[in-house]
Design a protein around this motif. Sequence first.
Motif, PDB file in Angstrom:
ATOM      1  N   GLY A 237       0.864  -1.186   0.000  1.00  0.00           N
ATOM      2  CA  GLY A 237       0.000   0.000   0.000  1.00  0.00           C
ATOM      3  C   GLY A 237       0.891   1.223   0.000  1.00  0.00           C
ATOM      4  N   ARG A 238       0.392   2.326  -0.588  1.00  0.00           N
ATOM      5  CA  ARG A 238       1.251   3.486  -0.730  1.00  0.00           C
ATOM      6  C   ARG A 238       0.368   4.726  -0.774  1.00  0.00           C
ATOM      7  N   PRO A 239       0.685   5.709   0.043  1.00  0.00           N
ATOM      8  CA  PRO A 239      -0.093   6.954  -0.027  1.00  0.00           C
ATOM      9  C   PRO A 239       0.305   7.739  -1.290  1.00  0.00           C
ATOM     10  N   ILE A 240      -0.627   8.537  -1.818  1.00  0.00           N
ATOM     11  CA  ILE A 240      -0.286   9.359  -2.988  1.00  0.00           C
ATOM     12  C   ILE A 240      -0.448  10.836  -2.616  1.00  0.00           C
ATOM     13  N   PHE A 241       0.515  11.623  -3.076  1.00  0.00           N
ATOM     14  CA  PHE A 241       0.453  13.063  -2.845  1.00  0.00           C
ATOM     15  C   PHE A 241       0.507  13.752  -4.190  1.00  0.00           C
ATOM     16  N   ASP A 242      -0.146  14.925  -4.296  1.00  0.00           N
ATOM     17  CA  ASP A 242      -0.060  15.626  -5.569  1.00  0.00           C
ATOM     18  C   ASP A 242       1.220  16.456  -5.594  1.00  0.00           C
ATOM     19  N   ALA A 243       1.383  17.241  -6.681  1.00  0.00           N
ATOM     20  CA  ALA A 243       2.630  17.980  -6.878  1.00  0.00           C
ATOM     21  C   ALA A 243       2.920  18.906  -5.704  1.00  0.00           C
ATOM     22  N   ASP A 244       1.862  19.367  -5.032  1.00  0.00           N
ATOM     23  CA  ASP A 244       2.065  20.296  -3.923  1.00  0.00           C
ATOM     24  C   ASP A 244       2.216  19.571  -2.597  1.00  0.00           C
ATOM     25  N   GLY A 245       2.279  18.250  -2.638  1.00  0.00           N
ATOM     26  CA  GLY A 245       2.449  17.502  -1.402  1.00  0.00           C
ATOM     27  C   GLY A 245       1.149  17.283  -0.654  1.00  0.00           C
ATOM     28  N   VAL A 246       0.042  17.514  -1.326  1.00  0.00           N
ATOM     29  CA  VAL A 246      -1.245  17.316  -0.653  1.00  0.00           C
ATOM     30  C   VAL A 246      -1.667  15.855  -0.813  1.00  0.00           C
ATOM     31  N   PHE A 247      -2.089  15.243   0.300  1.00  0.00           N
ATOM     32  CA  PHE A 247      -2.498  13.838   0.310  1.00  0.00           C
ATOM     33  C   PHE A 247      -3.781  13.664  -0.517  1.00  0.00           C
ATOM     34  N   VAL A 248      -3.704  12.804  -1.541  1.00  0.00           N
ATOM     35  CA  VAL A 248      -4.887  12.646  -2.384  1.00  0.00           C
ATOM     36  C   VAL A 248      -5.421  11.216  -2.403  1.00  0.00           C
ATOM     37  N   GLY A 249      -4.862  10.332  -1.589  1.00  0.00           N
ATOM     38  CA  GLY A 249      -5.398   8.979  -1.551  1.00  0.00           C
ATOM     39  C   GLY A 249      -4.291   7.949  -1.432  1.00  0.00           C
ATOM     40  N   ALA A 250      -4.628   6.711  -1.802  1.00  0.00           N
ATOM     41  CA  ALA A 250      -3.635   5.641  -1.675  1.00  0.00           C
ATOM     42  C   ALA A 250      -3.883   4.595  -2.749  1.00  0.00           C
ATOM     43  N   VAL A 251      -2.808   3.902  -3.116  1.00  0.00           N
ATOM     44  CA  VAL A 251      -2.973   2.775  -4.042  1.00  0.00           C
ATOM     45  C   VAL A 251      -2.489   1.497  -3.380  1.00  0.00           C
ATOM     46  N   SER A 252      -3.080   0.431  -3.835  1.00  0.00           N
ATOM     47  CA  SER A 252      -2.685  -0.875  -3.345  1.00  0.00           C
ATOM     48  C   SER A 252      -2.297  -1.717  -4.548  1.00  0.00           C
ATOM     49  N   ALA A 253      -1.174  -2.452  -4.434  1.00  0.00           N
ATOM     50  CA  ALA A 253      -0.765  -3.347  -5.509  1.00  0.00           C
ATOM     51  C   ALA A 253      -0.728  -4.763  -4.958  1.00  0.00           C
ATOM     52  N   MET A 254      -1.252  -5.705  -5.733  1.00  0.00           N
ATOM     53  CA  MET A 254      -1.362  -7.082  -5.249  1.00  0.00           C
ATOM     54  C   MET A 254      -0.754  -8.052  -6.249  1.00  0.00           C
ATOM     55  N   HIS A 255       0.175  -8.853  -5.770  1.00  0.00           N
ATOM     56  CA  HIS A 255       0.813  -9.840  -6.632  1.00  0.00           C
ATOM     57  C   HIS A 255       0.371 -11.229  -6.180  1.00  0.00           C
ATOM     58  N   ASP A 256      -0.125 -12.004  -7.129  1.00  0.00           N
ATOM     59  CA  ASP A 256      -0.670 -13.320  -6.794  1.00  0.00           C
ATOM     60  C   ASP A 256       0.465 -14.333  -6.624  1.00  0.00           C
ATOM     61  N   VAL A 257       0.663 -14.820  -5.413  1.00  0.00           N
ATOM     62  CA  VAL A 257       1.737 -15.800  -5.163  1.00  0.00           C
ATOM     63  C   VAL A 257       1.159 -17.166  -4.784  1.00  0.00           C
ATOM     64  N   THR A 258      -0.118 -17.376  -5.163  1.00  0.00           N
ATOM     65  CA  THR A 258      -0.786 -18.619  -4.782  1.00  0.00           C
ATOM     66  C   THR A 258      -0.015 -19.850  -5.266  1.00  0.00           C
ATOM     67  N   THR A 259       0.371 -19.866  -6.552  1.00  0.00           N
ATOM     68  CA  THR A 259       1.027 -21.069  -7.083  1.00  0.00           C
ATOM     69  C   THR A 259       2.389 -21.274  -6.426  1.00  0.00           C
ATOM     70  N   ASN A 260       3.081 -20.182  -6.152  1.00  0.00           N
ATOM     71  CA  ASN A 260       4.369 -20.315  -5.458  1.00  0.00           C
ATOM     72  C   ASN A 260       4.169 -20.979  -4.108  1.00  0.00           C
ATOM     73  N   ARG A 261       3.178 -20.456  -3.386  1.00  0.00           N
ATOM     74  CA  ARG A 261       2.951 -20.999  -2.047  1.00  0.00           C
ATOM     75  C   ARG A 261       2.508 -22.444  -2.117  1.00  0.00           C
ATOM     76  N   GLU A 262       1.669 -22.757  -3.112  1.00  0.00           N
ATOM     77  CA  GLU A 262       1.205 -24.139  -3.245  1.00  0.00           C
ATOM     78  C   GLU A 262       2.372 -25.060  -3.559  1.00  0.00           C
ATOM     79  N   ALA A 263       3.249 -24.599  -4.474  1.00  0.00           N
ATOM     80  CA  ALA A 263       4.412 -25.415  -4.837  1.00  0.00           C
ATOM     81  C   ALA A 263       5.303 -25.614  -3.619  1.00  0.00           C
ATOM     82  N   GLU A 264       5.480 -24.541  -2.871  1.00  0.00           N
ATOM     83  CA  GLU A 264       6.289 -24.646  -1.656  1.00  0.00           C
ATOM     84  C   GLU A 264       5.679 -25.638  -0.681  1.00  0.00           C
ATOM     85  N   ALA A 265       4.362 -25.521  -0.535  1.00  0.00           N
ATOM     86  CA  ALA A 265       3.685 -26.408   0.404  1.00  0.00           C
ATOM     87  C   ALA A 265       3.819 -27.860  -0.055  1.00  0.00           C
ATOM     88  N   ARG A 266       3.718 -28.040  -1.384  1.00  0.00           N
ATOM     89  CA  ARG A 266       3.855 -29.400  -1.916  1.00  0.00           C
ATOM     90  C   ARG A 266       5.244 -29.944  -1.636  1.00  0.00           C
TER      91      ARG A 266
END
Length: 707
Positions: A237-266
């Motif tokens: 998660g990451r807050p976003i600020f505009d050019a003037d440094g004003v807080f305008v929200g946040a973004v979230s990025a999600m990476h799917d690691v399901t198969t990695n975890r399944e392979a590891e578990a296997r």
Amino acid sequence: MVSARSCGSTPDGTASSQRLEALLRQSTDIVAVLDPDLRIIYVNQAVDRMLGRPPETILGRHAFELIHPDDVVSAIDALAQVGDRPAVALRLAHADGRWIPTEVAGDTSLSDPDVGGIVINIRDVTDRLRVEETLHSERRFLRTILHEMEDGVAAYGPDGRLRMINRAAREFFGMADRDVGPADWATEYELYEADGVTPLADADTPVQRALRGEPVPAREMVVVPRHGPRRVLWTSGRPIFDADGVFVGAVSAMHDVTTNREAEARLQHQALHDPLTGLPNRVLLLDRLCQAMSRAAMESGQVALLFLDLDRFKIVNDGLGHRVGDRLLQDVAVRLTSAVRDGDTVGRLGGDEFVVLCAPVAGVADAVAVAERIEAELAAPFRLDHRDVRVSASIGIAMTTPRRADGVDLAAPEALLRDADAAMYRAKDLGRARLEVFDEATRRSVLHRLEVEQRLARAIEQGWLRALYQPVLDVKTGQIVGVEALIRYIDPQRGLVVPEEFLAVAEDSGLITRLDSWILNQACRDARRWDGQNTGRPLQVGVNVSARQLSRADFYDVVAAALKATGLEPGRLALEITESELVEATPTAISATHRLRALGVHVGADDFGTGYSSLIHIKRFPVSFLKVDRSFVDGLPFDQDDAAIVEAVISLGHALGLTVVAEGVETEAQLTQLRALGCDSYQGFLYSRPTEADKIEEMLVRPRASA
Ligand code: C2E
Ligand code: CA
Ligand code: CA
């Protein structure tokens, strides 16, 4: 000053009009005045720069002549509302033929006597349009990328409300094809910590923390959507600020690691479990044992370890095939699992060895109860390959001693396993299909075995092995027809050591194959030596073959090599295989004996009458002689049962065209009866104890008084 060049009609030459004139000259925008007929009555210098047309060339022309035909309608519309409308976009004709995009604003000032026309302002928007177009296509790219990317992205406004979510993220949360508004989001999925068990509040997700201005470490979380598969997401998660440094929200990025975890578990599962039965393997079992022992030590309880080995599994495996053997092991695993409590662990160490870990238990009685439950569970036959197979198990039990919390040393689990194993051994020794608890006696016998094994290994290394030979005589003629090689070793301190003392240990430890190979070669060599005595009677030399030796994959090669190395004629060698070994022999062993027989080597059934073999087992082998077990000869001539057995063996052997040998003949009376029963040959203390090769040589040259 009035610019006669640029103006048809000019304001008078006041100071303010001069200033105005200067401004108009400077302006990058075109400023023009149209008369009511829309003819151009004034235009500033900018028209030359923008449209390549000097003012005087267009003065008096109709304004529409310069407008792109397609834009004329908009121009008319605009004129109708001049004054109340914002600028209209028109393309104007450049002298070189291009169309210049412009924005035209107008103001009707017809009533103004100073102007007397419509004032319009024309701005070249080429650059602005270019910038807009660039921005527009960038936005399009971004949108495509967001849509296509495998990772999920969501953006939130400063109020925490969802603003944007891409396709991948919708899919992660099980909303790919359904239109779910942000208000209903929370009902669509459940969140868990990386362990997949501990619930995770929405407010604790990285993006919500970013929205609250908290530090946001990226983390793994598990999403269980109402519609769709469970996913493991690496989320930041990451807050976003505009050019003037004003807080305008946040973004979230999600990476799917399901198969990695399944392979590891296997992989993890594979590393810790037996692939055939799915039970914990040795590694996992020792780990659980270690934990159980620590816990038990703290609570001053006890841990019981049951070591279980199936009896005669080899017969099933070799007789019915490995596929059936595997099925049996799997079925046994299921029954074992159902025989223990929930918290107990059933593991497989390999082969037909299983381990049951019971913790906590109150005492040895609990462990014995579990073992008895297992025995009962295994009692019913297993249905394999359309037949009922019965198995039993030998079970060894080892217990931890109850004690205070003084910790568990790292070697303790291994030691407990070894103790249970030793107890299992004892159960096997004492006749299989039973259970034994590890105790002081077992401990002593383990130590003793270890000592015997070490001494034997030393004897082999030091060349202390000796082959003694016992003559075998023809019952009728009393002539020596052969010898049996019997192993010993000479310990410099303890003197002669007989097989009784070390053979069982040699079998268990595998050292037996080295003994057997050694004596095989020695016996062949000695037999060759006796040839030099020119007695005219080529002796047959008998060599005992252990189960281990017989089941070696290279058994045939070992024997053939000994014959080749010594040059002994194969027909002079007789391999003695005990009846019980014949029963349990593998198909490979059977075929090896057939190949040896084809060479000329003799094969005989040793200790005959003791095993519970049927003729079927004997007939699988190319047997050419039977050796009646010593225990039956012992009873002769007085014990009626023994006499009956010996008689039966002799007539059975003869019926099959086999030679019958009696061993352990100690008295003349026994020999007399054997002669009466038609026995072919005999050996025993009556004629000679096992003796040195040199003595055999002497016996061969010495004329023998007729028996
Ligand atoms: P076995 O093959 O039945 O050998 C005969 C045993 O009976 C020998 O015991 C022999 O000394 C003993 N014996 C012979 N005549 C008499 C008698 O008149 N009275 C009595 N009471 N005993 C007699 P030994 O040499 O102690 O061997 C015992 C067993 O050890 C053998 O039984 C055989 O199974 C095994 N063995 C001996 N040498 C070897 C070997 O090199 N390899 C293998 N695999 N086993 C061997
Ligand atoms: Ca023998
Ligand atoms: Ca024997």
